[in-house]
Design an enzyme around this catalytic site. Structure first.
Site, PDB file in Angstrom:
ATOM      1  N   LYS A  54       0.924  -1.151   0.020  1.00  0.00           N
ATOM      2  CA  LYS A  54      -0.084   0.112  -0.099  1.00  0.00           C
ATOM      3  C   LYS A  54       0.700   1.267  -0.100  1.00  0.00           C
ATOM      4  O   LYS A  54       2.073   1.123   0.280  1.00  0.00           O
ATOM      5  CB  LYS A  54      -0.972  -0.165   1.211  1.00  0.00           C
ATOM      6  CG  LYS A  54      -1.995   0.711   1.123  1.00  0.00           C
ATOM      7  CD  LYS A  54      -2.977   0.039   0.691  1.00  0.00           C
ATOM      8  CE  LYS A  54      -4.403   0.875   0.045  1.00  0.00           C
ATOM      9  NZ  LYS A  54      -5.581   0.150  -0.197  1.00  0.00           N
ATOM     10  N   ASP A  94      -7.086   4.202  -4.628  1.00  0.00           N
ATOM     11  CA  ASP A  94      -7.601   4.160  -3.590  1.00  0.00           C
ATOM     12  C   ASP A  94      -8.317   5.360  -3.217  1.00  0.00           C
ATOM     13  O   ASP A  94      -8.667   6.069  -4.247  1.00  0.00           O
ATOM     14  CB  ASP A  94      -6.617   3.985  -2.345  1.00  0.00           C
ATOM     15  CG  ASP A  94      -7.356   3.192  -0.888  1.00  0.00           C
ATOM     16  OD1 ASP A  94      -7.769   2.105  -0.843  1.00  0.00           O
ATOM     17  OD2 ASP A  94      -7.606   4.274  -0.203  1.00  0.00           O
ATOM     18  N   PHE A 100     -19.436   8.651  -1.502  1.00  0.00           N
ATOM     19  CA  PHE A 100     -20.004   8.990  -2.612  1.00  0.00           C
ATOM     20  C   PHE A 100     -19.078   8.721  -3.829  1.00  0.00           C
ATOM     21  O   PHE A 100     -19.170   9.464  -4.869  1.00  0.00           O
ATOM     22  CB  PHE A 100     -20.780  10.414  -2.487  1.00  0.00           C
ATOM     23  CG  PHE A 100     -19.726  11.568  -2.525  1.00  0.00           C
ATOM     24  CD1 PHE A 100     -19.194  11.809  -1.197  1.00  0.00           C
ATOM     25  CD2 PHE A 100     -19.509  12.425  -3.325  1.00  0.00           C
ATOM     26  CE1 PHE A 100     -18.324  13.063  -1.103  1.00  0.00           C
ATOM     27  CE2 PHE A 100     -18.667  13.339  -3.634  1.00  0.00           C
ATOM     28  CZ  PHE A 100     -18.019  13.884  -2.256  1.00  0.00           C
ATOM     29  N   ALA A 157     -18.795   3.673  -3.452  1.00  0.00           N
ATOM     30  CA  ALA A 157     -20.166   3.744  -3.214  1.00  0.00           C
ATOM     31  C   ALA A 157     -20.728   3.863  -4.572  1.00  0.00           C
ATOM     32  O   ALA A 157     -21.985   3.099  -4.544  1.00  0.00           O
ATOM     33  CB  ALA A 157     -20.386   5.247  -2.335  1.00  0.00           C
TER      34      ALA A 157
HETATM   35  O1  2IT Z   1      -8.073  -1.345  -0.993  1.00  0.00           O
HETATM   36  C1  2IT Z   1      -8.043  -2.005  -2.058  1.00  0.00           C
HETATM   37  O2  2IT Z   1      -8.117  -3.249  -2.243  1.00  0.00           O
HETATM   38  C2  2IT Z   1      -7.797  -1.127  -3.229  1.00  0.00           C
HETATM   39  N1  2IT Z   1      -7.625   0.316  -2.975  1.00  0.00           N
HETATM   40  C3  2IT Z   1      -7.415  -1.747  -4.590  1.00  0.00           C
HETATM   41  C4  2IT Z   1      -6.059  -2.160  -4.616  1.00  0.00           C
HETATM   42  C5  2IT Z   1      -5.670  -2.628  -6.038  1.00  0.00           C
HETATM   43  O3  2IT Z   1      -4.644  -2.895  -6.248  1.00  0.00           O
HETATM   44  O4  2IT Z   1      -6.599  -2.634  -7.060  1.00  0.00           O
END
Ligand code: 2IT
Length: 445
Positions: free
Chosen positions: A124, A164, A236, A240
């Protein structure tokens, strides 16, 4: 394994990283029994190795705003665990981003990605940069500056970022454009790309669609029909939107969305063009939902409140971590809620989850419910590697199959003595077992 010892050692090492410690604790409590049945895991110190990221990159991102002023933000990438595949996970651009939140998200991502059945490790990243109120060119300059630092550490078989909160198709375009310029290759490396340059059909909808496929399986396991059920959605944004679209298609009625300014209750249901209007609201960049009630006068806007005070059958937190607390859970239970599913990552507080499980409310955690997003990212990687594009039907069918498989894994590992399904336990154990076995097979590294 002594959970308390492990947690207090972690707390001493990483004081104040509350969200990270919350995510680790939830997993450790769930897997304790299974772990203790495998002395080889203990001997190999699997937990001690799993709770620390493989590595973390922290960097300064300096960029020029439209007034010519110099701005500085922090950038991060947490490469948490690559036992089953390249690091994979989104980038979050939000004022709340810090190392603790990215470590919690990266840790969750390990198990979520394991559940998808695809070979992806956990990672991440992101920045405390907030896109709210920024111009298009400011966002582009920020993305380019961010990528100048990060590009060396990612690649199609190394680490594959995606979106994200605060990172959508526009941001991925700017990030990927700069990545390609620097790396001089065109192998994918990002997912959530635009359709014209390697993106996958259904990726924008995937998190929300997958969540509803999962929720529908939960309800079916209790012989409950989703048709006619009322649904409270928070947020939103993209997630969502996808959830509202699929819930409506399945015959449920979504009555709320929310933003940092409050929530909107629409007794007529948020359907048809109102769903597309959500995207217009988001693209305005103002981060508010109040204008919905001006445009659709039957809807009521509640300033500064959360949608969980309404009476609904299904509650779907789709915004951010810890957005549904114990008081909210109590309200929903008093109002006879049937099902609560985290579509946001760690959408409920630990106290809320304890209460829901104690009261035997149908509840499932984000790492199972929202895994359709990253699963479809995995399908985008497959298409890129094969240099082909699947049809929307093909991607959607694979996504549906993956969500059904995740539901089955939860049933397999989550059954309690009284026959109830504990989805938290099921998802954590199923994800953990796969990663632990992969780590065991690959030696002490
Ligand atoms: O929290 C998640 O799974 C995402 N933000 C998607 C991550 C991704 O590599 O598609």
């Amino acid at each position: 394994m002594n959970i308390n010892n492990i947690l207090s050692a972690l707390e001493a090492k990483h004081p104040g990283e509350h969200e990270y410690l919350q995510a680790v604790k939830e997993v450790l409590v769930s897997i304790e029994d299974v772990y203790n049945q495998h002395p080889e895991f203990e001997k190999a110190r699997i937990i001690e190795r799993l709770v620390e990221p493989d590595r973390i990159f922290t960097f300064r991102v300096t960029w020029l705003d439209d007034k010519g002023q110099i701005q500085t933000n922090l950038g991060y990438r947490v490469q948490f665990n690559n036992a089953i595949g390249p690091y994979k996970g989104g980038l979050r651009f939000h004022a709340s981003v810090n190392l603790s939140s990215l470590k919690f998200l990266g840790f969750e991502q390990i198990f979520k990605n394991a559940l998808t059945t695809l070979p992806m490790g956990g990672g991440k990243g992101g920045s405390d940069f907030s896109p709210r109120g920024k111009s298009n060119t400011e966002i582009m300059r920020f993305c380019q500056a961010f990528m100048l630092e990060l590009w060396r550490n990612i690649g199609p078989d190394t680490d594959v970022p995606a979106g994200d909160i605060g990172v959508g198709t526009r941001e991925i375009g700017y990030l990927y454009g700069m990545y390609k310029k620097l790396a001089r290759e065109n192998t994918g490396t990002f997912t959530g790309k635009g359709l014209e340059y390697g993106g996958s059909l259904v990726r924008p909808e995937a998190t929300g669609f997958g969540a509803l496929y999962f929720v529908n399986e939960m309800l079916k396991s209790k012989n409950i029909d989703i048709k006619g059920k009322t649904v409270a959605v928070s947020g939103f944004g993209n997630v969502a939107w996808g959830a509202t679209l699929k819930a409506t298609e399945l015959g449920a009625k979504v009555v709320t969305i929310s933003g940092p300014d409050g929530y909107v209750y629409d007794k007529d249901g948020i359907s048809g063009e109102k769903i597309e209007y959500m995207l217009e609201l988001r693209d305005s960049g103002e981060d508010i939902v109040a204008p919905y009630a001006q445009r659709y006068p039957n809807a009521v806007f509640y300033a500064g409140k959360k949608p969980w005070e309404q009476q609904v059958d299904i509650a779907l937190p789709c915004a951010i971590q810890n957005e549904l607390n114990e008081v909210d859970a109590k309200n929903l239970i008093t109002n006879n809620v049937i099902c609560i599913a985290e579509v946001s990552n760690m959408g409920c507080t630990a106290e809320a989850i304890d209460l829901l499980i104690e009261k035997r409310i149908l509840f499932a955690p984000g790492k199972a419910v929202n895994a359709g997003g990253v699963a479809t990212s995995g399908l985008e990687m497959s298409q890129n590697a094969m240099h082909i594009q699947w049809s929307a039907e093909e991607v959607d069918q694979r996504l549906h199959q993956i969500m059904n498989s995740i539901h089955s894994q939860c049933l397999q590992y989550g059954k309690e003595r009284d026959g109830c399904i504990n989805y938290v336990k099921g998802a954590n154990i199923a994800g953990f077992m796969k990663v632990a076995k992969a780590m065991m097979a690959q030696g002490i590294i």
